[in-house]
Design a protein around this motif. Structure first.
Motif, PDB file in Angstrom:
ATOM      1  N   LEU A 121       0.434  -1.131  -0.332  1.00  0.00           N
ATOM      2  CA  LEU A 121       0.435   0.216  -0.212  1.00  0.00           C
ATOM      3  C   LEU A 121       0.770   1.507  -0.114  1.00  0.00           C
ATOM      4  CD1 LEU A 121      -2.485  -0.926   2.102  1.00  0.00           C
ATOM      5  CD2 LEU A 121      -2.762  -0.046  -0.006  1.00  0.00           C
ATOM      6  N   ARG A 122       2.090   1.528   0.580  1.00  0.00           N
ATOM      7  CA  ARG A 122       2.367   2.362   0.682  1.00  0.00           C
ATOM      8  C   ARG A 122       3.370   3.060  -0.780  1.00  0.00           C
ATOM      9  NH1 ARG A 122       8.199   3.029   0.787  1.00  0.00           N
ATOM     10  NH2 ARG A 122       8.554   0.393   1.178  1.00  0.00           N
ATOM     11  N   GLN A 123       3.737   1.204  -1.572  1.00  0.00           N
ATOM     12  CA  GLN A 123       4.137   1.878  -2.286  1.00  0.00           C
ATOM     13  C   GLN A 123       3.340   2.620  -3.646  1.00  0.00           C
ATOM     14  OE1 GLN A 123       7.617  -2.154  -2.500  1.00  0.00           O
ATOM     15  NE2 GLN A 123       6.212  -2.198  -4.052  1.00  0.00           N
ATOM     16  N   LEU A 124       1.863   1.415  -3.139  1.00  0.00           N
ATOM     17  CA  LEU A 124       0.666   2.252  -4.481  1.00  0.00           C
ATOM     18  C   LEU A 124       0.625   3.763  -3.814  1.00  0.00           C
ATOM     19  CD1 LEU A 124      -1.853   0.927  -6.066  1.00  0.00           C
ATOM     20  CD2 LEU A 124      -3.371   0.851  -4.155  1.00  0.00           C
ATOM     21  N   TYR A 125       0.827   3.702  -2.678  1.00  0.00           N
ATOM     22  CA  TYR A 125       0.278   5.684  -2.900  1.00  0.00           C
ATOM     23  C   TYR A 125       2.042   6.577  -3.350  1.00  0.00           C
ATOM     24  CZ  TYR A 125      -1.160   9.958  -0.386  1.00  0.00           C
ATOM     25  OH  TYR A 125      -1.949  11.015   0.424  1.00  0.00           O
ATOM     26  N   ALA A 126       2.613   5.818  -3.389  1.00  0.00           N
ATOM     27  CA  ALA A 126       4.125   6.683  -3.292  1.00  0.00           C
ATOM     28  C   ALA A 126       3.694   6.879  -5.262  1.00  0.00           C
ATOM     29  CB  ALA A 126       5.302   5.784  -3.353  1.00  0.00           C
ATOM     30  N   ARG A 127       3.202   5.793  -6.126  1.00  0.00           N
ATOM     31  CA  ARG A 127       2.718   5.866  -7.221  1.00  0.00           C
ATOM     32  C   ARG A 127       1.883   6.705  -7.725  1.00  0.00           C
ATOM     33  NH1 ARG A 127       3.980   1.811 -11.484  1.00  0.00           N
ATOM     34  NH2 ARG A 127       4.642   0.434  -9.713  1.00  0.00           N
ATOM     35  N   ASN A 128       0.318   5.906  -6.884  1.00  0.00           N
ATOM     36  CA  ASN A 128      -0.308   7.209  -7.144  1.00  0.00           C
ATOM     37  C   ASN A 128      -1.074   8.178  -6.697  1.00  0.00           C
ATOM     38  OD1 ASN A 128      -1.467   4.893  -9.384  1.00  0.00           O
ATOM     39  ND2 ASN A 128      -0.871   3.446  -7.607  1.00  0.00           N
ATOM     40  N   GLY A 129      -0.428   8.324  -5.705  1.00  0.00           N
ATOM     41  CA  GLY A 129      -1.193   9.392  -4.504  1.00  0.00           C
ATOM     42  C   GLY A 129      -2.328   9.605  -4.392  1.00  0.00           C
ATOM     43  N   ASP A 130      -3.192  10.676  -3.795  1.00  0.00           N
ATOM     44  CA  ASP A 130      -4.603  11.033  -3.268  1.00  0.00           C
ATOM     45  C   ASP A 130      -5.344  10.293  -4.710  1.00  0.00           C
ATOM     46  OD1 ASP A 130      -3.885  11.801  -1.081  1.00  0.00           O
ATOM     47  OD2 ASP A 130      -3.874  13.703  -0.773  1.00  0.00           O
ATOM     48  N   ALA A 131      -4.908  10.079  -5.666  1.00  0.00           N
ATOM     49  CA  ALA A 131      -5.794   9.544  -6.642  1.00  0.00           C
ATOM     50  C   ALA A 131      -6.614   7.956  -6.842  1.00  0.00           C
ATOM     51  CB  ALA A 131      -4.916   9.662  -7.998  1.00  0.00           C
ATOM     52  N   VAL A 132      -5.218   7.307  -5.678  1.00  0.00           N
ATOM     53  CA  VAL A 132      -5.872   5.569  -5.590  1.00  0.00           C
ATOM     54  C   VAL A 132      -7.201   5.736  -4.859  1.00  0.00           C
ATOM     55  CG1 VAL A 132      -4.558   5.084  -4.026  1.00  0.00           C
ATOM     56  CG2 VAL A 132      -4.682   4.029  -5.126  1.00  0.00           C
ATOM     57  N   THR A 133      -6.902   6.497  -3.715  1.00  0.00           N
ATOM     58  CA  THR A 133      -7.661   6.879  -2.380  1.00  0.00           C
ATOM     59  C   THR A 133      -9.012   6.041  -2.349  1.00  0.00           C
ATOM     60  OG1 THR A 133      -6.219   9.095  -1.098  1.00  0.00           O
ATOM     61  CG2 THR A 133      -8.728   7.870  -0.236  1.00  0.00           C
ATOM     62  N   ASP A 134      -9.679   6.525  -3.444  1.00  0.00           N
ATOM     63  CA  ASP A 134     -11.075   6.475  -2.699  1.00  0.00           C
ATOM     64  C   ASP A 134     -11.918   5.271  -3.952  1.00  0.00           C
ATOM     65  OD1 ASP A 134     -12.274   8.801  -2.847  1.00  0.00           O
ATOM     66  OD2 ASP A 134     -12.591   9.500  -4.695  1.00  0.00           O
ATOM     67  N   LYS A 135     -10.727   4.171  -4.703  1.00  0.00           N
ATOM     68  CA  LYS A 135     -10.561   2.947  -4.906  1.00  0.00           C
ATOM     69  C   LYS A 135     -10.799   2.216  -4.017  1.00  0.00           C
ATOM     70  CE  LYS A 135     -11.299   1.724  -8.291  1.00  0.00           C
ATOM     71  NZ  LYS A 135     -12.499   1.497  -9.290  1.00  0.00           N
ATOM     72  N   ILE A 136      -9.977   2.330  -3.118  1.00  0.00           N
ATOM     73  CA  ILE A 136      -9.388   1.646  -2.032  1.00  0.00           C
ATOM     74  C   ILE A 136     -11.002   1.535  -1.096  1.00  0.00           C
ATOM     75  CG2 ILE A 136      -7.722   0.786  -0.219  1.00  0.00           C
ATOM     76  CD1 ILE A 136      -7.435   0.539  -2.771  1.00  0.00           C
ATOM     77  N   GLY A 137     -11.218   0.731  -0.579  1.00  0.00           N
ATOM     78  CA  GLY A 137     -12.724   0.079   0.523  1.00  0.00           C
ATOM     79  C   GLY A 137     -11.481   0.527   2.251  1.00  0.00           C
ATOM     80  N   ALA A 138     -12.973  -0.420   2.671  1.00  0.00           N
ATOM     81  CA  ALA A 138     -12.057  -1.366   3.875  1.00  0.00           C
ATOM     82  C   ALA A 138     -10.704  -1.899   3.337  1.00  0.00           C
ATOM     83  CB  ALA A 138     -13.083  -2.049   4.284  1.00  0.00           C
ATOM     84  N   VAL A 139      -9.672  -1.604   4.173  1.00  0.00           N
ATOM     85  CA  VAL A 139      -8.683  -2.302   4.400  1.00  0.00           C
ATOM     86  C   VAL A 139      -8.152  -2.983   6.176  1.00  0.00           C
ATOM     87  CG1 VAL A 139      -6.107  -2.592   4.950  1.00  0.00           C
ATOM     88  CG2 VAL A 139      -7.438  -0.864   2.965  1.00  0.00           C
ATOM     89  N   VAL A 140      -8.742  -4.414   6.089  1.00  0.00           N
ATOM     90  CA  VAL A 140      -8.800  -4.957   7.303  1.00  0.00           C
ATOM     91  C   VAL A 140      -7.523  -5.796   8.138  1.00  0.00           C
ATOM     92  CG1 VAL A 140     -10.216  -6.429   9.282  1.00  0.00           C
ATOM     93  CG2 VAL A 140     -11.820  -5.396   7.512  1.00  0.00           C
ATOM     94  N   PHE A 141      -6.968  -5.300   8.627  1.00  0.00           N
ATOM     95  CA  PHE A 141      -5.213  -6.397   9.529  1.00  0.00           C
ATOM     96  C   PHE A 141      -5.894  -6.738  10.959  1.00  0.00           C
ATOM     97  CE2 PHE A 141      -2.020  -2.561   7.486  1.00  0.00           C
ATOM     98  CZ  PHE A 141      -2.433  -3.141   6.817  1.00  0.00           C
TER      99      PHE A 141
END
Length: 293
Positions: free
Chosen positions: A184-204
């Motif tokens: 997720l850190r790499q994904l955000y570094a690549r896409n920035g805030d543009a990816v925020t709406d595409k990610i729903g729930a993240v359960v650890f």
């Protein structure tokens, strides 16, 4: 199996196909059981897994909420993850990332149990990394999980950019949470805030992550950090052992609720919810925790 799925059923009930992305090396070409082993592959495999759902016409473990799903076969495909999702009709996607000491089959069936248990209406995928599935193979499993982070980031990138796909929901367990957080850190570094709406729930669930590492990573993933829900249990004995192996550092999944909440993530305290000896599989064994997910 009935010809039509119940209105409150999971998508897997009507179309028992699980999507697979794995960095495990195929066994016997991936054509027969166990399909994938514990060794690291030179390239990721994308596949469809054929499932056999519980037979509700007879008594089974499904009555106790532990449906007896079976894995019937694997069909490796040459297509990319995005092609696989498009062929499945798009919609929301649930990705399950397993934890320590798991075979490919147990990971795949856990994904099916999870999707069925929460009545997920969308496509379900398991991301399976090379675990030796042995109690004394912690170091190998941890390195294998981290070795797989680039491939999981590729899966996430393909999923969030596939036309027709809705939101991507992620449930990661134990050691798989560290892999997921890094991707997720790499994904955000690549896409920035543009990816925020595409990610729903993240359960650890029972995250096997050092508190300091988790804290710094949550900052680095910006608004994605607010998507995270941690299922923790201070009496998780597996994570207590993991902490000792890590030099006495408390793992996030065994930390106090207040300490985790200070990082800006939602926390479900499952300390009193489990029935297992080691309290490490609460997200699968407890109906209340499944409802939260």
């Amino acid at each position: 199996m009935a010809t039509g799925a119940r209105y409150d059923a999971a998508s897997l009930t009507g179309e028992p196909t699980l999507l697979v992305a794995t960095t495990r090396k195929p066994v016997n070409g991936g054509r027969t059981k166990p399909w994938f082993g514990s060794e690291r592959a030179t390239r990721m495999t994308v596949a469809r897994a054929k499932l056999v759902p519980p037979d509700e016409r007879r008594f089974s473990l499904a009555a106790a909420g532990l449906g007896d799903w079976r894995l019937d076969g694997i069909e490796a495909v040459s297509a990319d993850v995005s092609d696989l999702l498009t062929a499945g009709g798009g919609g929301d996607v649930l990705i399950y990332v397993h934890g320590f000491k798991q075979t490919f089959e147990t990971a795949a069936l856990d994904a099916a149990h999870l999707a069925d248990g929460i009545k997920f209406r969308g496509q379900t995928m398991v991301f399976s990394w090379p675990s030796k599935a042995g109690l004394f193979d912690y170091a190998y499993d941890r390195e294998s999980a981290m070795w797989s982070r680039d491939e999981f980031e590729r899966v996430l990138q393909s999923t969030v950019t596939t036309p027709g796909v809705g939101r991507v929901h992620i449930v990661a367990h134990s050691m798989g949470t560290m892999l997921t957080l890094e991707s997720l850190r790499q994904l955000y570094a690549r896409n920035g805030d543009a990816v925020t709406d595409k990610i729903g729930a993240v359960v650890f669930a029972s995250p096997d992550i050092d508190m300091d590492v988790f804290s710094s990573a949550v900052v680095r993933i910006g608004p994605l950090g607010r998507k995270i829900t941690v299922v923790a249990a201070t009496n998780d004995r597996a994570l207590a052992l993991s902490g000792r192996l890590a030099g006495g550092m408390t793992r996030v999944g065994a930390a106090e609720k207040a300490a985790i909440e200070q990082l800006g993530v939602r926390v479900i305290d499952a300390s009193e919810a489990g029935w297992g000896i080691i309290n490490h599989d609460l997200f699968l064994s407890n109906a209340e925790v499944r409802r939260v997910i």
